[in-house]
Design a protein around this motif. Sequence first.
Motif, short mmCIF file in Angstrom:
data_model
loop_
_atom_site.label_atom_id
_atom_site.label_comp_id
_atom_site.label_asym_id
_atom_site.label_seq_id
_atom_site.Cartn_x
_atom_site.Cartn_y
_atom_site.Cartn_z
N SER A 148 20.23 -16.44 13.09
CA SER A 148 19.59 -17.64 14.11
C SER A 148 18.29 -18.01 13.55
O SER A 148 17.80 -19.08 14.21
CB SER A 148 19.38 -17.08 15.36
N GLY A 149 17.97 -17.54 12.24
CA GLY A 149 16.71 -18.26 11.74
C GLY A 149 15.58 -17.59 11.78
O GLY A 149 14.45 -18.02 11.42
N LYS A 150 15.50 -16.59 12.59
CA LYS A 150 14.33 -15.34 12.63
C LYS A 150 14.06 -14.43 11.55
O LYS A 150 15.08 -14.11 11.05
CB LYS A 150 14.48 -14.85 13.90
N LEU A 151 12.97 -14.25 11.51
CA LEU A 151 12.49 -13.14 10.57
C LEU A 151 12.23 -11.86 11.41
O LEU A 151 11.43 -11.79 12.05
CB LEU A 151 11.19 -13.39 9.74
N ILE A 152 12.45 -10.56 11.13
CA ILE A 152 12.26 -9.41 11.24
C ILE A 152 11.79 -8.44 10.24
O ILE A 152 12.27 -8.31 9.17
CB ILE A 152 13.52 -8.68 12.03
N LEU A 153 10.61 -7.93 10.49
CA LEU A 153 10.11 -6.98 9.51
C LEU A 153 9.94 -5.67 10.20
O LEU A 153 9.46 -5.29 11.21
CB LEU A 153 8.77 -7.51 9.15
N THR A 154 10.64 -4.62 9.55
CA THR A 154 10.60 -3.31 9.77
C THR A 154 10.07 -2.40 8.73
O THR A 154 10.24 -2.55 7.71
CB THR A 154 12.16 -2.88 10.06
N LYS A 155 9.64 -1.04 9.23
CA LYS A 155 9.35 -0.13 8.34
C LYS A 155 10.18 0.80 7.90
O LYS A 155 11.20 0.89 8.40
CB LYS A 155 8.07 0.48 9.00
N GLU A 157 0.74 -1.07 0.08
CA GLU A 157 0.20 0.10 0.14
C GLU A 157 0.74 1.38 0.16
O GLU A 157 0.83 2.25 0.76
CB GLU A 157 -1.02 -0.04 1.07
N GLY A 158 1.86 1.16 -0.83
CA GLY A 158 2.61 2.49 -0.91
C GLY A 158 3.76 2.76 0.03
O GLY A 158 4.57 3.44 0.01
N THR A 159 3.96 1.94 0.89
CA THR A 159 4.88 1.87 2.10
C THR A 159 5.86 0.53 1.93
O THR A 159 5.36 -0.35 1.74
CB THR A 159 4.29 1.85 3.39
N GLN A 160 7.19 1.08 1.96
CA GLN A 160 8.12 -0.20 1.80
C GLN A 160 8.71 -0.54 3.12
O GLN A 160 8.67 0.15 4.17
CB GLN A 160 9.47 0.58 1.23
N TYR A 161 8.58 -1.94 3.28
CA TYR A 161 9.13 -2.74 4.52
C TYR A 161 10.39 -3.49 4.24
O TYR A 161 10.30 -4.03 3.13
CB TYR A 161 7.71 -3.43 5.03
N ILE A 162 11.02 -3.83 5.27
CA ILE A 162 12.22 -4.62 5.21
C ILE A 162 12.18 -5.85 5.73
O ILE A 162 11.77 -5.90 6.99
CB ILE A 162 13.57 -3.90 5.56
N LEU A 163 12.29 -6.87 5.10
CA LEU A 163 12.10 -8.31 5.88
C LEU A 163 13.65 -8.88 5.85
O LEU A 163 14.23 -8.82 4.95
CB LEU A 163 11.12 -9.14 5.13
N ARG A 164 14.06 -9.00 7.20
CA ARG A 164 15.45 -9.63 7.43
C ARG A 164 15.47 -10.88 8.09
O ARG A 164 14.74 -11.20 8.89
CB ARG A 164 16.17 -8.54 8.18
N ALA A 165 16.17 -11.87 7.38
CA ALA A 165 16.32 -13.03 7.96
C ALA A 165 17.85 -13.18 8.90
O ALA A 165 18.82 -12.67 8.40
CB ALA A 165 16.49 -13.86 7.07
N THR A 166 17.67 -13.30 9.88
CA THR A 166 18.76 -13.40 10.95
C THR A 166 19.71 -14.48 10.97
O THR A 166 19.19 -15.63 10.24
CB THR A 166 18.40 -13.22 12.58
#
Length: 68
Positions: A61-68, A50-59
């Motif tokens: 240790s295998g976890k996922l982090i989603l940031t704006k 919806e027009g906003t960019q988010y960054i999805l990162r894989a750590t």
Amino acid sequence: MAHGRTASPSAPAHAEDEPPLARPPRPGADARVLSEALFAGRSTLTIEHEGTQYILRATRSGKLILTK
């Protein structure tokens, strides 16, 4: 080409050999996408929603982090 299909000029020739990113969901089921298919060897990817960019990162240790 497998199964008698002809190549589409807009599709890469190797597309039939790659697994799909998502399969059509069964009625009432959520779609499933493998994280390996999304990341394709990278540790981050950008998702536009919806027009906003988010960054999805894989750590590591295998976890996922989603940031704006």
